[in-house]
Design a protein around this motif. Sequence first.
Motif, PDB file in Angstrom:
ATOM      1  N   SER A 141       0.821  -1.213   0.000  1.00 53.20           N
ATOM      2  CA  SER A 141       0.000   0.000   0.000  1.00 53.20           C
ATOM      3  C   SER A 141       0.854   1.261   0.000  1.00 53.20           C
ATOM      4  CB  SER A 141      -0.948   0.001   1.206  1.00 53.20           C
ATOM      5  OG  SER A 141      -0.228  -0.146   2.412  1.00 53.20           O
ATOM      6  N   MET A 150      -3.117   0.306   8.344  1.00 52.52           N
ATOM      7  CA  MET A 150      -3.672   1.582   7.895  1.00 52.52           C
ATOM      8  C   MET A 150      -3.768   2.524   9.094  1.00 52.52           C
ATOM      9  SD  MET A 150      -4.784   3.604   5.599  1.00 52.52           S
ATOM     10  CE  MET A 150      -4.922   2.562   4.157  1.00 52.52           C
ATOM     11  N   ILE A 207      -5.824   0.296  -1.759  1.00 53.33           N
ATOM     12  CA  ILE A 207      -7.014  -0.213  -1.079  1.00 53.33           C
ATOM     13  C   ILE A 207      -7.047  -1.733  -1.147  1.00 53.33           C
ATOM     14  CG2 ILE A 207      -9.538  -0.222  -1.096  1.00 53.33           C
ATOM     15  CD1 ILE A 207      -9.409   2.615  -2.259  1.00 53.33           C
ATOM     16  N   LYS A 263      -1.258   7.350   7.067  1.00 56.23           N
ATOM     17  CA  LYS A 263      -1.436   6.732   5.759  1.00 56.23           C
ATOM     18  C   LYS A 263      -2.839   6.984   5.226  1.00 56.23           C
ATOM     19  CE  LYS A 263       0.371   2.717   4.736  1.00 56.23           C
ATOM     20  NZ  LYS A 263       0.604   1.252   4.613  1.00 56.23           N
ATOM     21  N   ALA A 264      -3.844   6.982   6.125  1.00 54.88           N
ATOM     22  CA  ALA A 264      -5.216   7.245   5.689  1.00 54.88           C
ATOM     23  C   ALA A 264      -5.328   8.648   5.105  1.00 54.88           C
ATOM     24  CB  ALA A 264      -6.178   7.072   6.856  1.00 54.88           C
TER      25      ALA A 264
END
Length: 364
Positions: free
Chosen positions: A126, A318, A308, A322-323
Motif C-alpha cells: 500500500s 492503515m 485499497i 497513511k489514511a
Amino acid sequence: MADNQQPILQKDDAQHPLAKLNRLHFWLLVALNIVFLLVGQAAAVILGRFYYEKGGNSKWIATVVQTAAFPLLFIPYLFISSPQTHSEVSNRPSIITVSVVYFVIGVLVAGDNMLYSIGLLYLSASTYSLICATQLVFSAVLSYFLNHQKFTALIMNSVVVLSLSASLLAVNEDSDKPSGVTKSKYVIGFLVTLAASAMYALLLSLMQLSFQKVLKKETFSVVLEMQIYTAIVATAVSTVGLFASGEWKTLHGEMGSFTAGKLAYVMTLVWTAIAWQICSVGVVGLVFVVSSLFSNVISTLSLAFTPIASVMILHDKMNGVKAIAMLMAIWGFSTYIYQNYVDDLKASKAPSAVDDTPNESTSC
C-alpha cells in the motif's frame, strides 16, 4: 441523428474494426479492458509483495517477471490489426530508426523495473502504491518541458497535493515496514520508488515523443508493437542482469525455502508475469477502443485502487497518517482526471479541420 445515437468511438475512421459495435457491446468491451488494467496492476503488485514476504529475495527475478510474459501480447496483436493507408506505409520510418527507439526505451524500462523491484522489497504494497502516485507529479512537469503541455491550476493542485501525500509517508514514524526492514532500508525503498516513478514519467514522455516525431501515429498496432518490442529488450537486459549478478545460483535454494511451498513459488512468479501483461492489454485495449486520454485516466485511477486492495488482501497497516495520505492522493487523482476531462471536452468541440492532421496527437 438523435442524441442517443451519437457515435461513441472517438476513432473517426469508418474502417476501424469497432466502428459497427452497438452501445452495449462497446461499453462491455470498455469495461473488460478497465478490469484488465485495474485487476492486472493490483494483482501484480500484491503478488510481488507476497513473493518477498514468503522468502523471495531476488530483485533480478522480480524484475524479469515484469516483462517476461510479453508473448501474451501477440494474441491481441495477431487478431486485431489497424488498417494502414498508402501514405502511412510510404511515411514509415526506417527499421534502424525504429529499432534504436525500441532499444533505448526497452533498456530504460528494464532499469525502471529494477527500481520498482527494490522499492517493493523494502515497502508494504500500500505504501509502495501511494508513492508510485507521484509519477503524476513528474509526468506533469516533464510533459510541460518535453511535450509542451499546459500547467493549469488543476494540474498544479494535483502536483502539490500528491507531493504532500508522499511527504507524509516519508516522515511517518509509525510506518508499516515489512518485517526485517530497518528504518534506513525503508528510506532507501521510499527514495528508490520515488526515482522509479520519475523514470516512468520520463518513459511516458519519451514514448509520446516517439509516437509524434518518429512513428508519426498512435494506432492500436503501433502502440502494441511498442509494448512488445520494448518488453523483449527489457526482458533480455533483465535476464543478463540475473545471470551477471549471480542471483540465478540462489533461485533453487530460494524455491526450497519459500514458506508457501515450491509450487506456490513458481505460481507466484508465473502469475505475477501474467498479471503485468494483463495490465498491458488493458492499457493498449483502452487506447484502441476509446482513446489514449481515457487509458491514461484509468491508469491514474488504478494508482488509488491498488493501495485499497493491498490493505484488504495483505492486511497492510492503515494508520492515521497513511489514511490522510491516501485521501490526499485520491484528491490529487480527482483533479488530474478532471483536468483531462476538461481538455478532452475542449478537443471534442474543436473544428473538424483538426481531424485532417493525423500526426498531431492530443496530449493525455
